[in-house]
Design a protein around this motif. Structure first.
Motif, mmCIF file in Angstrom:
data_model
loop_
_atom_site.group_PDB
_atom_site.id
_atom_site.type_symbol
_atom_site.label_atom_id
_atom_site.label_comp_id
_atom_site.label_asym_id
_atom_site.label_seq_id
_atom_site.Cartn_x
_atom_site.Cartn_y
_atom_site.Cartn_z
ATOM 1 N N PRO A 117 0.810 -1.225 0.000
ATOM 2 C CA PRO A 117 0.000 0.000 0.000
ATOM 3 C C PRO A 117 0.842 1.275 0.000
ATOM 4 O O PRO A 117 0.452 2.266 -0.616
ATOM 5 C CB PRO A 117 -0.814 -0.124 1.297
ATOM 6 N N LEU A 118 1.984 1.246 0.659
ATOM 7 C CA LEU A 118 2.801 2.458 0.721
ATOM 8 C C LEU A 118 3.372 2.825 -0.642
ATOM 9 O O LEU A 118 3.502 4.006 -0.977
ATOM 10 C CB LEU A 118 3.926 2.289 1.743
ATOM 11 N N ARG A 119 3.715 1.833 -1.438
ATOM 12 C CA ARG A 119 4.172 2.118 -2.804
ATOM 13 C C ARG A 119 3.072 2.776 -3.606
ATOM 14 O O ARG A 119 3.310 3.705 -4.395
ATOM 15 C CB ARG A 119 4.618 0.829 -3.499
ATOM 16 N N VAL A 120 1.857 2.312 -3.425
ATOM 17 C CA VAL A 120 0.730 2.892 -4.157
ATOM 18 C C VAL A 120 0.489 4.327 -3.717
ATOM 19 O O VAL A 120 0.252 5.215 -4.548
ATOM 20 C CB VAL A 120 -0.537 2.035 -3.969
ATOM 21 N N LEU A 121 0.549 4.587 -2.432
ATOM 22 C CA LEU A 121 0.348 5.952 -1.953
ATOM 23 C C LEU A 121 1.402 6.887 -2.524
ATOM 24 O O LEU A 121 1.093 8.022 -2.926
ATOM 25 C CB LEU A 121 0.371 5.983 -0.427
ATOM 26 N N ALA A 122 2.649 6.420 -2.578
ATOM 27 C CA ALA A 122 3.708 7.239 -3.169
ATOM 28 C C ALA A 122 3.427 7.502 -4.640
ATOM 29 O O ALA A 122 3.611 8.627 -5.140
ATOM 30 C CB ALA A 122 5.053 6.549 -2.998
ATOM 31 N N ARG A 123 2.958 6.480 -5.346
ATOM 32 C CA ARG A 123 2.638 6.639 -6.761
ATOM 33 C C ARG A 123 1.466 7.602 -6.954
ATOM 34 O O ARG A 123 1.484 8.461 -7.848
ATOM 35 C CB ARG A 123 2.301 5.274 -7.370
ATOM 36 N N LEU A 124 0.460 7.481 -6.104
ATOM 37 C CA LEU A 124 -0.682 8.384 -6.207
ATOM 38 C C LEU A 124 -0.257 9.830 -6.009
ATOM 39 O O LEU A 124 -0.725 10.731 -6.710
ATOM 40 C CB LEU A 124 -1.757 8.000 -5.189
ATOM 41 N N HIS A 125 0.628 10.060 -5.063
ATOM 42 C CA HIS A 125 1.080 11.434 -4.850
ATOM 43 C C HIS A 125 1.879 11.941 -6.042
ATOM 44 O O HIS A 125 1.726 13.094 -6.460
ATOM 45 C CB HIS A 125 1.909 11.558 -3.576
ATOM 46 N N SER A 201 1.568 17.936 -0.322
ATOM 47 C CA SER A 201 0.407 18.491 -1.026
ATOM 48 C C SER A 201 -0.517 17.361 -1.441
ATOM 49 O O SER A 201 -0.165 16.176 -1.342
ATOM 50 C CB SER A 201 0.866 19.264 -2.272
ATOM 51 N N CYS A 202 -1.715 17.717 -1.899
ATOM 52 C CA CYS A 202 -2.650 16.770 -2.541
ATOM 53 C C CYS A 202 -3.098 15.630 -1.637
ATOM 54 O O CYS A 202 -3.542 14.583 -2.121
ATOM 55 C CB CYS A 202 -2.039 16.174 -3.814
ATOM 56 N N ASN A 203 -3.051 15.808 -0.316
ATOM 57 C CA ASN A 203 -3.401 14.713 0.582
ATOM 58 C C ASN A 203 -4.869 14.313 0.489
ATOM 59 O O ASN A 203 -5.198 13.129 0.542
ATOM 60 C CB ASN A 203 -3.059 15.100 2.020
ATOM 61 N N VAL A 206 -5.370 12.277 -2.666
ATOM 62 C CA VAL A 206 -4.777 10.946 -2.514
ATOM 63 C C VAL A 206 -5.625 10.087 -1.586
ATOM 64 O O VAL A 206 -5.863 8.897 -1.860
ATOM 65 C CB VAL A 206 -3.329 11.054 -2.006
ATOM 66 N N ALA A 207 -6.105 10.663 -0.496
ATOM 67 C CA ALA A 207 -6.916 9.908 0.461
ATOM 68 C C ALA A 207 -8.187 9.381 -0.186
ATOM 69 O O ALA A 207 -8.593 8.226 0.032
ATOM 70 C CB ALA A 207 -7.261 10.784 1.663
ATOM 71 N N ARG A 208 -8.825 10.206 -0.997
ATOM 72 C CA ARG A 208 -10.069 9.763 -1.642
ATOM 73 C C ARG A 208 -9.797 8.733 -2.737
ATOM 74 O O ARG A 208 -10.596 7.823 -2.955
ATOM 75 C CB ARG A 208 -10.829 10.982 -2.165
ATOM 76 N N ALA A 209 -8.669 8.852 -3.415
ATOM 77 C CA ALA A 209 -8.293 7.830 -4.398
ATOM 78 C C ALA A 209 -8.014 6.496 -3.706
ATOM 79 O O ALA A 209 -8.384 5.431 -4.210
ATOM 80 C CB ALA A 209 -7.077 8.280 -5.197
#
Length: 285
Positions: A117-125, A201-203, A206-209
């Motif tokens: 999941p952390l890789r995905v969060l980094a990618r989303l940001h 930024s963009c938290n 990212v949270a909603r995605a």
């Protein structure tokens, strides 16, 4: 649905160690879960879904992106989002462009989410920030002393050490698996990311995605036709912020209210896609 029931993830090795199950037992949460599941089942049973589900998915993605952007301060009309192709590097156009990119990207990250999941969060940001790799804050959690640009969320900002620890805990919990309903898991992921604001930024985007990824990946909404972002936007920024305050409080009542708020948002997303189905059936869309 065969195998895993819709909205439930595989059982963890030791369900007694599953904190999300405890949250699922909070007063009122079971009713929210049941209401969401019934609503999702109804829209999936719509006759249009048998023939034109791809069109519903595409429209839900557009409307979800518009809703997420609205919550981040760019409240554009749907037709404006639909027709525009120029999304700048500043202001509202940048926010809308980021929301659209995230919606397109999130559907491609389900398999990675299950592994990291952390890789995905980094990618989303990275996607939300427009791939600005020259900015060293993009695509990684913030470090001590780095500011956060998230003006619509005014809660106290956790320090970088707390962010790192809680992100790690969230990742471990997700990787362990849970018997909790998808709504509970999605609400916790969403709430934690908003509470932590781990990026510069963009938290919110990212949270909603991430909430959307959980709802889709869990099997509750496999075709991504129930845009919770639409519901969050319809309920309004004030209600969104108030519900988040309840989650951050950590009280049973506050956490249950946040989960119920997220459930209502999904139900409103269901209503939106039901209207799309009916418009397609009439030939009006």
């Amino acid at each position: 649905m065969a195998g895993i029931s819709r909205g439930t993830s595989p059982a963890p090795p030791n369900a007694s160690d599953d904190p999300l199950v405890t949250l699922a037992s909070l007063p009122g949460v079971a009713d929210s879960v049941d209401s969401v599941r019934k609503g999702v089942d109804r829209v999936y049973g719509h006759r249009v879904m048998r023939r034109r589900s791809n069109e519903v998915t595409s429209e839900a993605a557009l409307r979800g992106a518009r809703g997420s952007a609205a919550l981040s301060g760019a409240d554009w009309a749907l037709e404006e989002v639909r027709r525009r192709t120029d999304f700048g590097v500043e202001g509202e156009p940048r926010t809308v462009g980021a929301a659209l990119r995230l919606t397109a990207e999130s559907g491609q990250l389900l398999s990675v989410w299950r592994q990291s999941p952390l890789r995905v969060l980094a990618r989303l940001h990275l996607v939300a920030a427009g791939g600005e790799s020259a900015d060293e804050t993009v695509g990684r959690p913030r470090l001590a002393g780095e500011p956060v640009d998230e003006p619509l969320i005014e809660l106290a900002l956790p320090d970088a050490d707390e962010v790192a620890g809680r992100l790690d805990g969230l990742s471990r919990m997700l990787l362990a698996g849970t018997e909790a309903p998808a709504l509970v898991t999605a609400a916790v992921v969403h709430g934690e990311l908003l509470a932590l604001r781990p990026f510069a930024s963009c938290n919110g985007l990212v949270a909603r995605a991430a909430e959307r990824i959980v709802l889709v990946g869990s099997g509750l909404d496999p075709k991504s036709i129930c845009p919770a972002e639409v519901g969050h936007a319809e309920l309004g920024r004030a209600a969104y912020a108030a519900a988040l305050e309840g989650y951050v409080s950590g009280t049973p009542e506050g956490v249950a209210a946040w989960i119920a708020h997220c459930g209502r948002a999904v139900e409103l997303g269901v209503r939106e896609s039901t209207a799309v189905c009916e418009a397609l059936q009439r030939g009006a869309a």
